[in-house]
Write a protein that holds these residues in place. Structure first.
Motif, PDB file in Angstrom:
ATOM      1  N   VAL A 125      34.083  42.243  37.990  1.00 55.44           N
ATOM      2  CA  VAL A 125      34.406  43.642  37.716  1.00 55.44           C
ATOM      3  C   VAL A 125      35.459  44.124  38.701  1.00 55.44           C
ATOM      4  O   VAL A 125      35.331  43.925  39.911  1.00 55.44           O
ATOM      5  CB  VAL A 125      33.138  44.524  37.799  1.00 55.44           C
ATOM      6  N   VAL A 126      36.505  44.742  38.167  1.00 57.81           N
ATOM      7  CA  VAL A 126      37.591  45.294  38.977  1.00 57.81           C
ATOM      8  C   VAL A 126      37.703  46.786  38.698  1.00 57.81           C
ATOM      9  O   VAL A 126      37.226  47.279  37.668  1.00 57.81           O
ATOM     10  CB  VAL A 126      38.933  44.589  38.679  1.00 57.81           C
ATOM     11  N   GLU A 127      38.316  47.512  39.637  1.00 59.27           N
ATOM     12  CA  GLU A 127      38.534  48.944  39.424  1.00 59.27           C
ATOM     13  C   GLU A 127      39.950  49.320  39.811  1.00 59.27           C
ATOM     14  O   GLU A 127      40.573  48.651  40.645  1.00 59.27           O
ATOM     15  CB  GLU A 127      37.522  49.787  40.199  1.00 59.27           C
ATOM     16  N   ASN A 128      40.442  50.393  39.190  1.00 61.35           N
ATOM     17  CA  ASN A 128      41.796  50.821  39.511  1.00 61.35           C
ATOM     18  C   ASN A 128      41.819  51.531  40.861  1.00 61.35           C
ATOM     19  O   ASN A 128      40.774  51.783  41.461  1.00 61.35           O
ATOM     20  CB  ASN A 128      42.387  51.690  38.392  1.00 61.35           C
ATOM     21  N   ALA A 129      43.016  51.820  41.346  1.00 65.73           N
ATOM     22  CA  ALA A 129      43.193  52.369  42.692  1.00 65.73           C
ATOM     23  C   ALA A 129      42.466  53.694  42.891  1.00 65.73           C
ATOM     24  O   ALA A 129      41.956  53.974  43.975  1.00 65.73           O
ATOM     25  CB  ALA A 129      44.675  52.533  43.000  1.00 65.73           C
TER      26      ALA A 129
END
Length: 82
Positions: free
Chosen positions: A54-58
């Motif tokens: 899982v990744v998230e934006n800035a």
């Protein structure tokens, strides 16, 4: 809203051996999205054969899941705890 107890206990949200867990395409996909300000948020099921990355934006307002092919999926079919 019912809050679930953190099941990781003292495990890190991002395993130390992350490179060994990801496929080559996932590693390339992670580098690609990091160039756009996204970061690795956590890896779920790191002990299983197919961990969920899982990744998230800035801004932290949007999440995505890196598929096994390294593509970013914006509408993942996973449940997240608050």
């Amino acid at each position: 809203m019912i809050m679930n107890k953190d099941k990781r206990s003292k495990q890190s949200a991002i395993p130390a051996d992350i490179d060994a867990l990801l496929t080559e395409r996932q590693r390339a996909g992670l580098r690609r999205v990091q160039n756009f300000g996204w970061s690795l948020k956590f890896v779920r099921g790191a002990q299983s054969a197919s961990p969920v990355v899982v990744v998230e934006n800035a801004s932290g307002q949007r999440i995505g899941v890196l598929s096994h092919s390294g593509d970013l999926q914006f509408d993942p079919d996973i449940a997240l705890r608050a």
